[in-house]
Scaffold this active site. Structure first.
Site, PDB file in Angstrom:
ATOM      1  N   GLU A 361       0.757  -1.250  -0.065  1.00 30.59           N
ATOM      2  CA  GLU A 361      -0.238   0.037  -0.147  1.00 30.59           C
ATOM      3  C   GLU A 361       0.816   1.341   0.053  1.00 30.59           C
ATOM      4  O   GLU A 361       0.518   2.137  -0.891  1.00 30.59           O
ATOM      5  CB  GLU A 361      -0.980   0.234   1.137  1.00 30.59           C
ATOM      6  CG  GLU A 361      -1.752  -1.207   1.372  1.00 30.59           C
ATOM      7  CD  GLU A 361      -2.588  -1.442   0.199  1.00 30.59           C
ATOM      8  OE1 GLU A 361      -2.903  -0.597  -0.762  1.00 30.59           O
ATOM      9  OE2 GLU A 361      -3.280  -2.600  -0.240  1.00 30.59           O
ATOM     10  N   HIS A 454      -5.375  -6.579 -10.761  1.00 33.51           N
ATOM     11  CA  HIS A 454      -4.651  -7.361  -9.743  1.00 33.51           C
ATOM     12  C   HIS A 454      -4.361  -8.773 -10.373  1.00 33.51           C
ATOM     13  O   HIS A 454      -3.273  -9.496 -10.273  1.00 33.51           O
ATOM     14  CB  HIS A 454      -5.428  -7.729  -8.398  1.00 33.51           C
ATOM     15  CG  HIS A 454      -5.530  -6.651  -7.529  1.00 33.51           C
ATOM     16  ND1 HIS A 454      -6.682  -5.587  -7.789  1.00 33.51           N
ATOM     17  CD2 HIS A 454      -4.946  -6.198  -6.512  1.00 33.51           C
ATOM     18  CE1 HIS A 454      -6.656  -4.743  -6.720  1.00 33.51           C
ATOM     19  NE2 HIS A 454      -5.474  -5.005  -6.076  1.00 33.51           N
TER      20      HIS A 454
END
Length: 763
Positions: A361, A454
């Site tokens: 992140e 993803h």
């Protein structure tokens, strides 16, 4: 979707341009090669700029922005706005700029100016298209764009959608063709409970949606604790302690149990958590540890001073819920708050605070502050892949015995109830079908342009594993890996530290908002050339790792060759086929060939195969490429020459049909005296997402245009294989005919180029 690849106008790369093709027998397991030892070149690494120095560089760039724009020959309405700067030890300064047009932000117009010591300048562009608009007055009102954006967001699953601010007028340049547009930021809640910041771009002329992308970057995960660790805290005036880390930009860790905005964690004895999920502080410990470890990694390895390289700390929210009590099942990064939010898993009992998720992140934040990888084509997938790459690098940097470093994501996570990791870098498809109904991609295919980010990130993940560790079977820290390659050939790794260095430099110096996988190959090759030299084994290893995932050409004996254009030729039809090769060694390459179809020859200096075949059959051909160092690479193949003449004439040469473009493919007709027939048969083979939108005409030798196929109907037609009967009795048969194909897809679609595979005429 077509992506405007970053174009490097820096010194020519020996690796050539990237392609996406390979032999049909891909995906074979291959043996492991010894690791390549990369030797860093002096002067290439970035130096550590203090916040004051960084501000000084950016201030100078701002003052000189107008002169820089003129030097780059930008238009009078264009302005440059400095965003980031990197300085190398040899004095080279890389300044990243955003662009405006008539005062409007330009999405996809960013660029990087590389100012070499001594005055040489080069530029990396997100798009090289000319930036010009007929007007900056929108036909579609802002209110209409807002309404359309809210509807689009709701259709994509955003709950409680609302526009945070009024739509802003922008220039949309992603995709290569500038358009006046509205950008609306729609906020709300995603299906998994994550906050939603969906950016919807609406064409200001037609009202069509040009882009629709979620800007809250998320990664799945579960609780994975790092054991007993030391984290930063600050003594408060009342004698208590707060989770404020003074050594890492004042990073704060907040509890979102009561308030989704978060309440600062405090404690009386400065002993935090107890290693169990039941204690709210435990997740805070993991989040704080992940933030400080990732910060330290970027500082120690690359001299980076925090996420934005400005010394400013972010903050982390754990046990995150929306204000209406919707739990967050995973974790995310948000640019708007410069923060990470961590949920408690799908069951609300497993905090998603593992080290690799924290590093993933925070790397989204680094990417946002540097390349700004966007929302179009393959860029979002590359964004996710870079975060996975650096998450692995952070794990190995930390070397925490409670979280043994590996090449998987959230490896102790049980989000899916199977005890398996959510991503595998050595072979991404091992993860199987995800919760969104996709399987990760091991190799590049056109699907990568439209796949869920993803899943398409698997291509980049696989590349990074191959670059770091190489192909084949091996055991690392007790974990068994077995990584195949697309072309079945082995790849030698250069080690994780050097692989991460190549990626970091490519991200911060050469990538832009529109970089796709082909452009990432170019950027990483330039990065490897900077760090280790263009003649180094490390440089070739980067190219070969990309070839291992079906992006670009592989080096064999120091020579890389683009896929040969060896579709059939036809007798009596002129041939022009380009062989493109390069060497990592200095000097030019030369070409030779044996066994070509009779009538064809190859240029020794250019590699152009030309001539007119005069005999049909299958020819055992060998093309040889030699470099100045004496290396030779030979490629053998069977080349078929089709019979073309009599009643049947064929041109089997594949021709690219560019979007909105027009192509003309020639065919020579001989031995047919008199007029052409009234029932001339024209056979056409085309591949295109909307083949039916192609308009096809036949151009006779005297220039007469004979319509073959009109536009439509407008339905998805990925292939066209048809024979049309036309009346050509008004023109002579002998001479050079042309098949003209016009791409008639509507202007608001951004599609991949099509191909005219072959065409024929039967008299």
């Amino acid at each position: 979707m077509a992506v405007a690849a970053a174009v490097l106008t820096v010194s020519a790369l020996p690796g050539g341009t990237a392609s996406a093709s390979g032999p049909s027998g891909h995906g074979r397991n291959v043996g492991a090669l010894p690791e390549i030892k990369a030797t860093a070149r002096p002067g290439a690494a970035a130096v550590d700029l203090s916040p004051a120095q960084r501000r000084q560089f950016l201030g100078r760039a701002a003052k000189a922005a107008a002169d820089t724009a003129r030097a780059l020959r930008l238009g009078p309405k264009e302005k440059l706005v400095p965003k980031d700067v990197v300085k190398d030890a040899d004095g080279t300064v890389h300044t990243r700029y955003e662009r405006t047009y008539a005062g409007l932000p330009v999405i996809g117009g960013d660029l990087v100016v590389h100012q070499r010591a001594g005055g040489a300048r080069s530029v990396t562009y997100a798009s090289t298209a000319a930036l010009s608009l007929p007007t900056t007055s929108a036909k579609v009102p802002a209110a209409t764009a807002r309404k359309s954006a809210l509807s689009t967001a709701a259709a994509k699953g955003t709950r409680r959608a609302g526009a945070r601010t009024a739509p802003r007028q922008v220039v949309w340049m992603t995709g290569g063709r500038p358009r006046l547009a509205w950008e609306t930021v729609v906020t709300g809640v995603q299906q998994d409970g994550s906050p939603s910041e969906r950016h919807v771009v609406t064409d200001a002329a037609s009202g069509a949606t040009l882009d629709n992308a979620e800007h809250v970057e998320s990664a799945e995960g579960d609780s994975l604790y790092s054991g007993k660790v030391t984290i930063g805290s600050t003594l408060q005036a009342d004698g208590s302690y707060a989770l404020i880390d003074p050594a890492h930009g004042g990073h704060r860790t907040l509890d979102s149990t009561v308030d989704s905005n978060g309440v600062l964690f405090t404690d009386d004895d400065d002993v935090w958590g107890d290693g169990t999920a039941a204690n709210p502080q435990t997740a805070a410990v993991d989040a704080a540890y992940g933030a400080q470890t990732t910060w330290d990694f970027y500082r120690d390895r690359f001299g980076r001073n925090g996420i934005a390289d400005d010394g400013r700390g972010s903050y982390s929210r754990v046990h995150y819920e929306q204000q209406q009590g919707v739990p967050l099942a995973n974790a995310n990064w948000q640019d708007s708050c410069f923060c990470m939010s961590y949920g408690d898993g799908a069951d609300g009992k497993h905090p998603v605070t593992s080290l690799d998720i924290a590093a993933h992140e925070m790397t989204h934040g680094v990417t946002s502050a540097t390349a700004g990888l966007g929302d179009f084509g393959e860029s979002p997938a590359l964004n996710e892949a870079v975060s996975d790459m650096m998450a692995a690098a952070v794990e190995f940097y930390a070397n925490n015995p409670n979280d043994v470093p590996d090449y998987t994501m959230a490896e102790l996570d049980d989000l899916h109830g199977d005890g398996k990791p959510i991503r595998y870098m050595d072979l991404p498809s091992k993860a199987g079908i995800s919760s969104v109904g996709y399987a990760p991609l091991d190799y590049w295919t056109p699907q990568a342009r439209t796949d869920e980010p993803h899943m398409a990130a698997g291509i980049g993940d696989h590349f990074f594993y191959l670059l770091a560790e190489g192909s084949g079977q091996k055991t690392i820290n007790g974990v068994a890996y077995d990584s195949p390659t697309y072309d079945g050939l082995p790849v030698a790794g250069i080690g994780l530290t050097d692989a991460a260095a190549v990626m970091y430099r490519a991200l911060t110096v050469y990538m832009t908002s529109t970089t796709d996988y082909a452009a990432a190959r170019t950027a990483t090759l330039q990065s490897a050339a900077d760090l280790y030299g263009a003649q180094s084994d490390a440089y070739e290893a980067v190219a070969n790792a990309w070839a291992g995932v079906n992006v670009g050409a592989r080096y064999v004996d120091h020579i890389a060759v683009q896929p040969l254009p060896t579709e059939p030729v036809a007798t009596g039809q002129p041939v022009s086929r380009q062989i493109t090769a390069s060497s990592s060694r200095p000097g030019p390459v030369t070409y030779s060939a044996k066994g070509l179809p009779l009538g064809l020859t190859i240029s020794r200096t250019t590699g152009l195969i030309s001539g007119t075949p005069d005999r049909a059959g299958d020819f055992s051909s060998v093309v040889s490429i030699a470099d100045a160092a004496g290396d030779v690479r030979r490629i053998a193949f069977t080349w078929t020459a089709l019979a073309s003449g009599g009643h049947y004439f064929v041109n089997p040469t594949t021709t690219v049909i560019p979007q909105f473009g027009v192509i003309e493919s020639p065919m020579v007709v001989h031995g047919r005296p008199g007029k052409a027939p009234a029932d001339l048969k024209v056979g056409v083979d085309i591949e295109h997402e909307f083949s039916n939108a192609m308009v096809i005409d036949l151009i006779a030798p005297d220039g007469t245009v004979v319509p073959v196929k009109a536009w439509g109907p407008w339905v998805l037609t990925p292939e066209l294989h048809a024979t049309y009967t036309v009346d050509a009795s008004a023109v002579q048969a002998t001479g050079t005919w042309k098949l003209r194909v016009t791409d008639g897809t509507p202007g608001f679609y951004d599609l991949d180029p099509g191909h005219l595979l072959r065409w024929s005429m039967t008299f």
